[in-house]
Design a protein around this motif. Structure first.
Motif, mmCIF file in Angstrom:
data_model
loop_
_atom_site.group_PDB
_atom_site.id
_atom_site.type_symbol
_atom_site.label_atom_id
_atom_site.label_comp_id
_atom_site.label_asym_id
_atom_site.label_seq_id
_atom_site.Cartn_x
_atom_site.Cartn_y
_atom_site.Cartn_z
ATOM 1 N N LEU A 1 1.117 -2.320 -6.594
ATOM 2 C CA LEU A 1 0.950 -1.257 -5.612
ATOM 3 C C LEU A 1 -0.541 -1.060 -5.378
ATOM 4 N N ASN A 2 -0.902 -0.757 -4.130
ATOM 5 C CA ASN A 2 -2.305 -0.577 -3.778
ATOM 6 C C ASN A 2 -2.499 0.840 -3.243
ATOM 7 N N CYS A 3 -3.384 1.601 -3.898
ATOM 8 C CA CYS A 3 -3.678 2.975 -3.454
ATOM 9 C C CYS A 3 -5.175 3.156 -3.218
ATOM 10 N N GLY B 1 0.810 -1.207 0.000
ATOM 11 C CA GLY B 1 0.000 0.000 0.000
ATOM 12 C C GLY B 1 0.842 1.255 0.000
ATOM 13 N N THR B 2 0.356 2.268 -0.723
ATOM 14 C CA THR B 2 1.079 3.532 -0.836
ATOM 15 C C THR B 2 0.377 4.684 -0.147
ATOM 16 N N GLY B 3 -0.827 4.472 0.381
ATOM 17 C CA GLY B 3 -1.522 5.557 1.064
ATOM 18 C C GLY B 3 -3.011 5.469 0.901
ATOM 19 N N ASN B 4 -3.700 6.607 1.064
ATOM 20 C CA ASN B 4 -5.160 6.702 1.095
ATOM 21 C C ASN B 4 -5.684 5.910 2.279
ATOM 22 N N TRP B 5 -6.459 4.844 2.077
ATOM 23 C CA TRP B 5 -7.016 4.121 3.222
ATOM 24 C C TRP B 5 -6.018 3.159 3.855
ATOM 25 N N SER B 6 -4.839 3.069 3.325
ATOM 26 C CA SER B 6 -3.756 2.328 3.970
ATOM 27 C C SER B 6 -2.837 3.322 4.675
ATOM 28 N N ALA B 7 -2.358 2.934 5.835
ATOM 29 C CA ALA B 7 -1.357 3.759 6.517
ATOM 30 C C ALA B 7 0.002 3.681 5.832
ATOM 31 N N ALA B 8 0.119 2.803 4.845
ATOM 32 C CA ALA B 8 1.357 2.645 4.067
ATOM 33 C C ALA B 8 2.576 2.440 4.960
ATOM 34 N N THR C 1 -3.258 8.730 -5.680
ATOM 35 C CA THR C 1 -3.404 7.833 -6.834
ATOM 36 C C THR C 1 -2.455 8.236 -7.954
ATOM 37 N N GLU C 2 -2.417 9.530 -8.265
ATOM 38 C CA GLU C 2 -1.533 10.003 -9.336
ATOM 39 C C GLU C 2 -0.068 9.767 -8.988
#
Length: 306
Positions: A71-73, A32-39, A87-88
């Protein structure tokens, strides 16, 4: 098919997480890279800014025989500008890392121009539901996704795997194929059985439908269980937070604690028969177990089934 892990829920430092995955016979990682993941295992801005950081990050995976499959965003880029920005950035990072698959969600727009609150329509009445859906699809989602698909292609991304999650515009095969018809085959499905279980669908039949269109792009190994004592009188629609698992009509559970080994064997057999032979990525969200125990139990079931 190869066993993978979506690493966000492994509460470990990066290299310790890699050691765990290698010890468990995992072949690939979905990070995960962010958004709903703490990454916890990817510094998105740091990896974008430094080639040296990227090389060290990837080399730690290679030394353990692990590969980066996606990758998961996951977030709501149709409603929140900050989620669109992550996302971008994730698309840009994918190009720099040589990753060709992104896992995310479709997002969910507001119900009308000027509104800021996402609205998930799950019934056909009252009549204004149809006006909401027309706006969400034709004025909001399709134009945004046409742009996202072009951006993904510009960054060398071949496939965007959309998770069939509730409170999203794409939440099942039918809605995925509607978006795909509008924006093209860059989008396919991250087929996650757990969400179809609580929505009353059949993931095995979903695999057959998606396979006919070549639209299975990723698989999440994730289970859910109908809690009969609560679902019997109340049905499956449940707005309690997932932490209140004793009172809920359904729960995410370790793989095998909702559907047994035979079900998972049949599911993977049909998935493979339907044309998908890539990663099955464990996503563990069973709050009734310690995190590590939930991962170990789930990995045992997935290994046996695969």
């Amino acid at each position: 098919m190869r066993l993978a892990v979506k690493t966000c829920t492994l509460d470990m430092p990066y290299e310790e997480m890699l050691d765990f995955c290698a010890e468990q016979g995992v072949s690939a990682l979905e990070i995960g890279t962010g958004n709903w993941s703490a990454a916890p295992h990817a510094d998105l801005d740091g990896l974008l800014d430094s080639g040296t950081a990227r090389e060290r990050w990837l080399d730690a995976q290679r030394r353990r025989g692990l590969s980066l499959c996606a990758l998961n965003c996951s977030g709501n880029p149709l409603a929140y500008r900050a989620h669109m920005e992550v996302t971008e950035k994730t698309f840009r990072l994918a190009e720099l890392l040589g990753v060709e698959k992104i896992v995310m969600m479709s997002g969910l727009p507001a119900g009308c121009p000027g509104d800021r609150t996402p609205v998930w329509v799950t019934a056909s009445w009252p009549p204004e539901t149809q006006e909401i859906l027309d706006y969400q699809w034709n004025e909001a989602a399709v134009p945004a996704w046409e742009r996202l698909v072009r951006l993904a292609q510009d960054h060398g991304i071949r496939r965007i795997a959309l998770e069939n999650h509730g409170m999203q515009l794409v939440y099942n095969p039918e809605t995925l194929l509607r978006l795909r018809a509008a924006v093209g085959p860059t989008v396919g499905m991250n087929l996650d059985p757990s969400h179809l279980f609580w929505m009353g669908g059949d993931p095995i039949e979903a695999a057959r439908v998606l396979g006919e269109q070549g639209a299975i792009y990723h698989i999440h190994g994730k289970d859910a269980r109908r809690e009969r004592r609560m679902a019997g009188p109340n049905g499956m629609l449940d707005t309690r937070p997932i932490g209140e698992f004793r009172a809920r009509a359904w729960n995410y559970v370790a793989v095998g604690a909702g559907h047994g080994l035979q079900w998972w064997r049949e599911f993977f057999s049909v998935v493979r028969m339907s044309g998908y032979d890539e990663e099955v990525s464990l996503e563990m969200e069973d709050l009734t177990l310690p995190v590590l125990d939930g991962h170990l139990a789930s990995l045992r079931t997935l290994r046996d089934a695969l």
